[in-house]
Design a protein around this motif. Structure first.
Motif, PDB file in Angstrom:
ATOM      1  N   ASN A 158      33.995  -5.272  35.983  1.00  0.00           N
ATOM      2  CA  ASN A 158      32.865  -4.891  36.830  1.00  0.00           C
ATOM      3  C   ASN A 158      31.726  -4.272  36.033  1.00  0.00           C
ATOM      4  O   ASN A 158      30.579  -4.289  36.463  1.00  0.00           O
ATOM      5  CB  ASN A 158      33.313  -3.889  37.908  1.00  0.00           C
ATOM      6  N   SER A 159      32.053  -3.701  34.860  1.00  0.00           N
ATOM      7  CA  SER A 159      31.007  -3.076  34.065  1.00  0.00           C
ATOM      8  C   SER A 159      30.514  -3.939  32.923  1.00  0.00           C
ATOM      9  O   SER A 159      29.391  -3.771  32.472  1.00  0.00           O
ATOM     10  CB  SER A 159      31.466  -1.716  33.530  1.00  0.00           C
ATOM     11  N   ILE A 160      31.328  -4.891  32.480  1.00  0.00           N
ATOM     12  CA  ILE A 160      30.934  -5.809  31.407  1.00  0.00           C
ATOM     13  C   ILE A 160      30.909  -7.229  31.945  1.00  0.00           C
ATOM     14  O   ILE A 160      31.833  -7.665  32.621  1.00  0.00           O
ATOM     15  CB  ILE A 160      31.926  -5.735  30.228  1.00  0.00           C
ATOM     16  N   SER A 161      29.849  -7.946  31.619  1.00  0.00           N
ATOM     17  CA  SER A 161      29.731  -9.337  32.058  1.00  0.00           C
ATOM     18  C   SER A 161      30.778 -10.211  31.383  1.00  0.00           C
ATOM     19  O   SER A 161      30.961 -10.143  30.166  1.00  0.00           O
ATOM     20  CB  SER A 161      28.328  -9.863  31.730  1.00  0.00           C
ATOM     21  N   GLN A 168      28.880  -8.205  24.177  1.00  0.00           N
ATOM     22  CA  GLN A 168      29.225  -7.520  25.423  1.00  0.00           C
ATOM     23  C   GLN A 168      27.931  -7.149  26.128  1.00  0.00           C
ATOM     24  O   GLN A 168      27.060  -6.510  25.531  1.00  0.00           O
ATOM     25  CB  GLN A 168      30.076  -6.283  25.137  1.00  0.00           C
ATOM     26  N   GLU A 169      27.813  -7.543  27.389  1.00  0.00           N
ATOM     27  CA  GLU A 169      26.590  -7.296  28.148  1.00  0.00           C
ATOM     28  C   GLU A 169      26.926  -6.692  29.500  1.00  0.00           C
ATOM     29  O   GLU A 169      28.018  -6.881  30.036  1.00  0.00           O
ATOM     30  CB  GLU A 169      25.798  -8.597  28.347  1.00  0.00           C
ATOM     31  N   PHE A 176      23.772   0.740  30.811  1.00  0.00           N
ATOM     32  CA  PHE A 176      23.069   0.542  29.545  1.00  0.00           C
ATOM     33  C   PHE A 176      22.418   1.849  29.089  1.00  0.00           C
ATOM     34  O   PHE A 176      22.543   2.252  27.914  1.00  0.00           O
ATOM     35  CB  PHE A 176      22.001  -0.542  29.711  1.00  0.00           C
ATOM     36  N   ALA A 177      21.739   2.541  30.010  1.00  0.00           N
ATOM     37  CA  ALA A 177      21.042   3.771  29.654  1.00  0.00           C
ATOM     38  C   ALA A 177      22.021   4.866  29.242  1.00  0.00           C
ATOM     39  O   ALA A 177      21.773   5.615  28.290  1.00  0.00           O
ATOM     40  CB  ALA A 177      20.179   4.245  30.829  1.00  0.00           C
TER      41      ALA A 177
END
Length: 267
Positions: A158-161, A168-169, A176-177
């Protein structure tokens, strides 16, 4: 902040058994904050950003800042619950400790951003209010990351595409912030560890979390640099949770020793 960890956690017993414990932490304060803020709006024509941040996003002391996807909220609260129950560690889970920033935005927009004689909102006024609220939220998040001793990034699909295998996106600007902040923020060694003087290194792996939604929407991806966070597998995380310690600080010290940094810097 002293150390950061990239957490793998697949133990849904944690989620189920400790969710209530985690969700009750500071929950009672939320309604009081909301009532005080609505009165503040009535009493003031010009809003103070500092007053709003102090009321809506109050600062407290936490051992751990838990960065997570909002889709993993129940698991995040379970982790916060088990760490409080077993090791008396205070864990910051933003959506549990603070009121939702969207609630704040709605209150302000209903008061200041509606078109005259219309139920619709003024586009420019809405953009202006959103920029202020998001700035307040990010400032408060940065401050909490700075004062927390450790950052745990809850690394899930859920946090990484899943689209990217090599890179890793994330689609979350908040994750990200938070991760970027954890990279550049000044690392502070707790006083009790000064004799050991192990400082945060850029050699290990780590991460971020916050606001997303479900239907078709604008998606902007951000490449995540996780090299500064220390990996902690699901097995290692569970083993640490189930160990016995004499204090919250002793629990954290054991984790630092267990996942010792390769480079030791003297401050």
């Amino acid at each position: 902040m002293y150390r950061g960890f990239n957490i793998q956690c697949a133990d849904y017993e944690i989620q189920n058994n400790y969710y209530k414990v985690g969700s009750q932490i500071q929950n009672a304060k939320k309604e009081e904050i909301k009532i005080k803020f609505q009165k503040y709006l009535i009493d003031n024509e010009t809003l103070s950003g500092n007053d709003i941040m102090n009321e809506w996003f109050p600062k407290n002391d936490y051992h751990i800042f838990l960065s997570h996807s909002h889709k993993d909220l129940k698991l995040a609260l379970g982790i916060a619950g088990v760490l409080k129950e077993v090791h008396n560690l205070n864990v910051f889970v933003d959506s549990n400790v603070w009121l939702n920033s969207n609630d704040l935005l709605k209150i302000i927009d209903n008061e200041f951003c509606k078109n005259i004689d219309s139920p619709t909102y003024n586009y420019d006024a809405r953009n202006y209010s959103t920029s202020h609220v998001h700035m307040m939220l990010m400032n408060s998040l940065n401050s909490t990351i700075n004062t927390s001793e450790a950052l745990f990034f809850l690394n899930t699909p859920n946090s990484i595409s899943a689209k990217e295998v090599i890179r890793q996106e994330t689609f979350s600007p908040w994750i990200f912030a938070e991760i970027e902040t954890s990279k550049i923020i000044n690392k502070i060694t707790p006083e009790r560890l000064f004799r050991k003087t192990k400082m945060f290194s850029d050699l290990e792996k780590g991460y971020v979390a916050l606001n997303e939604s479900s239907d078709r929407e604008l998606q902007i991806s951000y490449e995540l640099e996780l090299g500064h966070l220390t990996d902690l597998s699901s097995y290692e995380f569970e083993e640490w949770i189930n160990s016995k310690f004499i204090s919250p600080e002793n629990a954290l010290d054991n984790l630092y020793d267990y996942k010792r940094l390769h480079n030791i810097l003297i401050k």
